[in-house]
Design an enzyme around this catalytic site. Structure first.
Site, PDB file in Angstrom:
ATOM      1  N   ASP A  63       0.839  -1.191   0.000  1.00  0.00           N
ATOM      2  CA  ASP A  63       0.000   0.000   0.000  1.00  0.00           C
ATOM      3  C   ASP A  63       0.877   1.244   0.000  1.00  0.00           C
ATOM      4  OD1 ASP A  63       0.509   0.801   2.909  1.00  0.00           O
ATOM      5  OD2 ASP A  63      -0.326  -1.204   3.186  1.00  0.00           O
ATOM      6  N   GLU A 104      21.885 -21.610 -18.669  1.00  0.00           N
ATOM      7  CA  GLU A 104      20.987 -20.689 -17.958  1.00  0.00           C
ATOM      8  C   GLU A 104      21.799 -19.593 -17.271  1.00  0.00           C
ATOM      9  OE1 GLU A 104      16.959 -23.014 -16.756  1.00  0.00           O
ATOM     10  OE2 GLU A 104      18.772 -23.708 -15.763  1.00  0.00           O
TER      11      GLU A 104
END
Ligand code: DGJ
Length: 729
Positions: free
Chosen positions: A536, A616
């Site tokens: 928030d 990777e």
């Protein structure tokens, strides 16, 4: 000056770049809300108020026989309970005699240069160069000396209007506040949708849009934190409004505790939207001479759909809510050990992970849960903030030194608000946890919550944290919180004040975060609450980034980050590339797609480098370079949602465009693949229509890309992603 008071008309007009907000004190001193919408030349919008007679409506005594005059149907700026308005109120009190009727009348105003602050609470602030003014309108109860000061911050160039309320008890009696909303918007006409962001742990902030219907629709939290379940950000949108057109009103509540947003559609088709602290379990005693500040709500009006509203919020959150050294600085690319090891690690393993991370170009190594007290699973240890040197095989100082020696910064996880019953702290201070006398406490993830409304509890935890933070070179802190709050009872407060505990808890949380920010200005703090359970605007005032979700699956993240993007910018969203199959969903996605998605966040990794292949690792090196290359554009450009992941489309796309239209990066994930896929094109945004853009050696007219679109490539593997970088010639 963005605030004009017309004395003759008793009219307040608040102007931002694109909006006008207006209210008027009428002949009876009632503060009526007359307009919020597109900016116009001066006009007294009270011409919209018509005389309407309604049976069973109450009329204020002063109105005599003017039966049409009733607060039941008049649009009000700050409606109080018991004054003839039967819609959801903004303020409800209980006086010493038990009465709750409250009639507020205009009692004065003040206009000031600059933006007001709120003691102990987060608030939007003006930066140098921002035009900001404050209006304070004071209302007084007709029956007592209770004063209500309505605060308006007008941030003209940001297109933001903030609201907060200060209730002051100048009477000689004790008054209880039962409900104090931070903002209220009344709309006399119009058909609206309420857009909210709902979810759950590992699936936060999903977009929801429903028509406002007769009755009350609401979202909120009573969990002590703003929650995974509903976000304290809502939009009231004209029906039919979309990304690029239609009126919409956003309200972001700068508060990390219980909240309520209610849309009330009444019998004469008016709509009211209120937002503030959830009144359940809120019962706040105001003694004579005391005052109460509500948290702040930040409102944005857009006449051109969600996109314009989002851009205003992104700018304001980034520059005028987030603070400190990191608000605009590039955050280090991190590797967090959580999904790589969970609780099972040794110092040696961490160093091995860090060394491989450094080799791939990672800049910060974060040691997550499990480094302290007795903590090899989540059943014990919280509260004992001392380093488990046996597990690490060295001191934290030594560990961080070795990690720094690899060219990495070092960061550490804490969960300061919680306590395990199996901990030394609990043995010493069982009463420091929220517990109701005579009742067994509710557990959540096996743990209890410390009573942060108490200063001595906060001081102890703060001191323990400082000891750890001072013992090593720590440049990042992850502040986690892993349960909802129950058993709200503070051993330090009398019965009459137990209804204040949850709010005092949030103030306590902010107090300790503020102290940490002051003491460690160079330390980056990332908020977290089991992922995005406290995502928030209030938290962002203290922590400029928040771990977006414990769901690190790139495909699920599309929905989570899409919903989050309506109010919160990319710079606030913690997003990591994790291992495959994904630990939450079992899904397998290309590592390139995981990076494309995480790059629209603060970007980092959360895996064990020992478990991935050389190819990777090579790819990760390239991803980090790529992220650095596009960082400015992604973090500071304008963000466009080109599609919705909830649509039927086979692709989900979003774009970061430089604010001057000089370049744009379009990210696309093929989230549904079918045989014989139909050709899809995606229309770009934010380009200069008459300019030409280069991409992969080809030239495209800006207008063509925006109005005809760009064809999507056919995916060759499931969940393939693409990034297209368009540069103005
Ligand atoms: C919840 C967080 O969201 C995770 O990232 C991790 O830090 C765990 N808590 C640790 O307990």
């Amino acid at each position: 000056m963005s605030i004009i008071f017309n004395e003759k008309e008793s009219l307040f007009s608040l102007y931002t770049r694109n909006s006008l907000y207006q209210m008027k004190a009428d002949n009876y001193g009632v503060l009526l809300h007359t307009y919020y919408g597109k900016k116009t030349e001066h006009m007294d919008y009270s011409y919209l108020l018509c005389e309407r007679e309604h049976s069973f409506a109450g009329s204020p005594y002063e109105a005599g026989n003017e039966r049409w005059y009733s607060l039941e149907t008049l649009p009000q700026e700050y409606p109080s309970y018991g004054a003839g308005d039967f819609r959801r109120s903004a303020l409800q009190i209980c006086r010493a005699n038990g009465a709750s009727a409250l009639e507020l009348r205009f009692a004065g105003y003040e206009i000031k240069e600059g933006k007001y602050n709120i003691p102990g609470l987060p608030a939007v602030y003006a930066e140098e160069g921002n035009q900001a003014d404050t209006l304070i309108v004071t209302l007084k109860d007709t029956a007592s000396d209770l004063y209500v000061h309505l605060y308006y911050g007008v941030l003209e160039d940001l297109d933001v209007i903030t609201r907060a309320v200060r209730v002051e008890n100048r009477s000689g009696e004790e008054i209880y506040l039962e409900r104090v909303m931070s903002t209220c918007l009344d709309f006399m006409y119009g058909a609206y949708d309420l857009v909210t962001f709902y979810g759950r742990h590992e699936m936060e902030r999903l977009f929801s849009r429903t028509a406002v219907h007769h009755g009350v629709q609401s979202v909120g939290s009573t969990r002590g934190a703003s929650s995974h379940h509903y976000n304290p950000f809502v939009i009231l949108a004209e029906q039919g409004a979309g990304e690029k057109s239609g009126e919409c009103y956003g309200i972001s509540f700068l508060y990390s505790g219980d909240f309520l947003a209610e849309a009330d559609h009444d019998q004469v088709k008016q709509t009211r939207l209120v937002m503030g602290i959830h009144p359940d379990n809120f019962h706040y005693l105001l003694k004579p001479g005391e005052e109460f500040w509500s948290p702040e709500a930040a409102m944005v009006y857009s006449s051109q759909g969600f996109e314009e509203m989002t851009h205003a919020y992104h700018k304001a959150v980034r520059n005028n809510i987030c603070r400190g050294k990191f608000k605009n600085a590039r955050r280090p690319v991190l590797l967090n050990n959580w999904e790589g090891t969970y609780f099972t690690f040794t110092g040696e393993k961490l160093l091995q992970m860090a060394s491989e991370a450094a080799d791939m170009g990672v800049e910060l190594f974060v040691l997550d849960d499990g480094w302290f007290g007795k903590r090899d699973d989540d059943c014990s240890g919280l509260g004992d903030w001392y380093v488990n040197e046996k597990k690490l095989g060295c001191t934290l100082g030594e560990l961080s030194e070795k990690i720094n020696g690899m060219g990495l910064k070092f960061g550490l996880w804490f969960e300061p608000e919680c306590i395990s019953e199996d901990s030394d702290l609990y043995k010493e201070h069982p009463d420091w946890a929220f517990q109701v006398p005579g009742k067994s406490p509710m557990r959540g993830r096996y743990q209890l919550v410390l009573d942060f409304s108490r200063e001595e509890v906060r001081n102890y935890i703060y001191d323990q944290m400082c000891k750890v933070l001072d013992s090593a070179h720590i440049e990042y802190l992850k502040w986690d919180f892993n349960r909802s709050i129950c058993d709200v009872y503070s051993a330090s407060l009398p019965a009459a004040r137990q209804g204040e505990v949850l709010h005092r808890y949030v103030l306590g949380l902010y107090d300790i975060l503020e102290r940490l920010n002051q003491r460690y200005p160079d330390m980056l703090i990332e908020g977290c609450s089991g992922g995005g359970g406290r995502f928030d605007a209030g938290m962002l005032y203290y922590t400029p980034q928040i771990w977006c979700s414990d769901d690190t699956d790139a495909i699920e993240r599309l929905k989570i980050q899409y919903g989050t993007s309506f109010c919160y910018p990319v710079s606030t969203m913690g997003a990591h590339v994790s291992a495959c199959p994904n630990h939450q969903t079992g899904r397998i996605t290309p590592i390139g797609t995981r990076a494309t998605v995480a790059m629209s966040g603060t970007f980092g990794y959360e895996l064990d480098p020992a478990k991935i292949s050389q190819e990777e690792k090579e790819e990760i090196r390239g991803q980090i370079e790529n992220f650095k290359k596009y960082y400015e554009l992604i973090q500071h450009g304008d963000y466009y949602r080109l599609t919705s992941p909830f649509d039927n489309s086979c692709y989900h796309a979003w774009e970061s465009a430089a604010t001057d239209g000089s370049e744009a990066l379009v990210s696309v994930v093929a989230n549904h693949t079918y045989p014989n896929m139909a050709q899809e094109t995606i229309k770009l945004r934010g380009l200069t229509p008459e300019a030409y853009y280069e991409m992969n050696g080809k030239s495209y007219l800006g207008a063509a890309l925006m109005y005809a679109g760009f064809p999507m490539p056919k995916p060759t593997v499931e969940y393939e992603s693409f990034q297209f970088h368009f540069v103005k010639r």
